[in-house]
Write a protein that holds these residues in place. Structure first.
Motif, PDB file in Angstrom:
ATOM      1  N   ARG A 140      45.687  41.622  29.886  1.00  0.00           N
ATOM      2  CA  ARG A 140      46.753  42.289  30.618  1.00  0.00           C
ATOM      3  C   ARG A 140      47.948  41.148  30.989  1.00  0.00           C
ATOM      4  NH1 ARG A 140      43.040  44.818  35.490  1.00  0.00           N
ATOM      5  NH2 ARG A 140      41.941  46.465  34.176  1.00  0.00           N
ATOM      6  N   SER A 194      44.059  42.606  40.191  1.00  0.00           N
ATOM      7  CA  SER A 194      44.241  43.313  39.178  1.00  0.00           C
ATOM      8  C   SER A 194      45.784  43.259  38.577  1.00  0.00           C
ATOM      9  CB  SER A 194      44.074  44.915  39.302  1.00  0.00           C
ATOM     10  OG  SER A 194      42.663  45.190  39.922  1.00  0.00           O
ATOM     11  N   ALA A 197      49.605  44.982  33.727  1.00  0.00           N
ATOM     12  CA  ALA A 197      49.619  46.101  32.585  1.00  0.00           C
ATOM     13  C   ALA A 197      48.381  45.557  31.539  1.00  0.00           C
ATOM     14  CB  ALA A 197      51.083  45.791  31.757  1.00  0.00           C
ATOM     15  N   ASP A 198      47.774  46.744  31.115  1.00  0.00           N
ATOM     16  CA  ASP A 198      46.644  46.462  29.897  1.00  0.00           C
ATOM     17  C   ASP A 198      47.349  46.558  28.667  1.00  0.00           C
ATOM     18  OD1 ASP A 198      44.457  45.840  31.489  1.00  0.00           O
ATOM     19  OD2 ASP A 198      44.438  48.112  31.943  1.00  0.00           O
ATOM     20  N   ALA A 203      43.969  51.352  27.711  1.00  0.00           N
ATOM     21  CA  ALA A 203      45.131  50.918  28.672  1.00  0.00           C
ATOM     22  C   ALA A 203      45.302  52.401  29.026  1.00  0.00           C
ATOM     23  CB  ALA A 203      46.023  50.164  27.906  1.00  0.00           C
TER      24      ALA A 203
END
Length: 204
Positions: A140, A194, A197-198, A203
């Motif tokens: 990420r 968290s 972005a994945d 994702a």
């Protein structure tokens, strides 16, 4: 024909911009692939070993020193003069504390780097990567700028391993720092932070 050429130029520019932006993610997957295949030459290009070795040594030494139980306070001269004198004699006779030994190079083998890319943290030099995480976690993006980026690998019970990368060319990036998960931060929050972005099949 002019229209076709214009479209081709625009597409080429867009592809180049995409490659320029997504370079850190490609570099991370390149690292994982090179580690899996034990491609030492590629790893030497992808990892600034001296910088990463120094960063890991500092973190591992700090953790090793933090695991040592703190010594009790010395006896008060006013309340316990005999005990205070005995403690002073003991301190003089005792050898100086030894610096904890950490095997940093065991983290920088192909297997160790692969385990770090799976988010194994301080146990990366001990685990079998595929057994530790049969489904490799996706990186990420935590931070991105023109010449520097940080990618995070999250393991729920361990925290986030942070890979810091520096641009080495138009599309080439090199890992200069690997930040091990912080157990205290994980305990404080109940889970790892968290990131934004994945990048991978899962994702969202």
């Amino acid at each position: 024909m002019f229209k076709t050429l214009s479209i081709a130029i625009i597409v080429a520019v867009l592809v180049a911009l995409f490659g320029f932006a997504i370079g850190p993610v490609w570099a991370f997957y390149d690292l994982r692939s090179a580690a899996e295949s034990e491609d030492i030459k590629s790893l030497s290009e992808l990892v600034a070993f001296d910088d990463v070795r120094a960063s890991l040594r500092a973190q591992l030494l700090a953790e090793a020193k933090g695991d040592v139980t703190a010594a009790p306070p010395p006896p008060s001269v006013l309340r316990d003069p005999i005990g205070a004198i005995g403690r002073a004699i003991t301190d003089i006779a005792a050898p100086p504390p030894k610096t904890p030994i950490v095997d940093v190079d065991s983290y920088l083998t192909a297997k160790g780097l692969l385990a770090l890319s799976y988010g194994a943290g301080k146990d990366a030099n001990l685990v079998e990567p595929r057994e530790f995480s049969p489904k490799p976690p996706m990186p990420r993006i935590l931070y991105w700028s023109i010449d520097r980026a940080r990618l995070g690998i999250k393991q729920p019970d361990i925290g986030v391993t942070v890979f810091t990368m520096k641009r080495k060319g138009l599309f080439a990036w090199q890992i200069t720092h690997i930040g091990l998960p912080d157990p205290e931060a994980l305990e404080a929050t109940g889970d790892a932070a968290s990131p934004a972005a994945d990048f991978g099949p899962d994702a969202k």
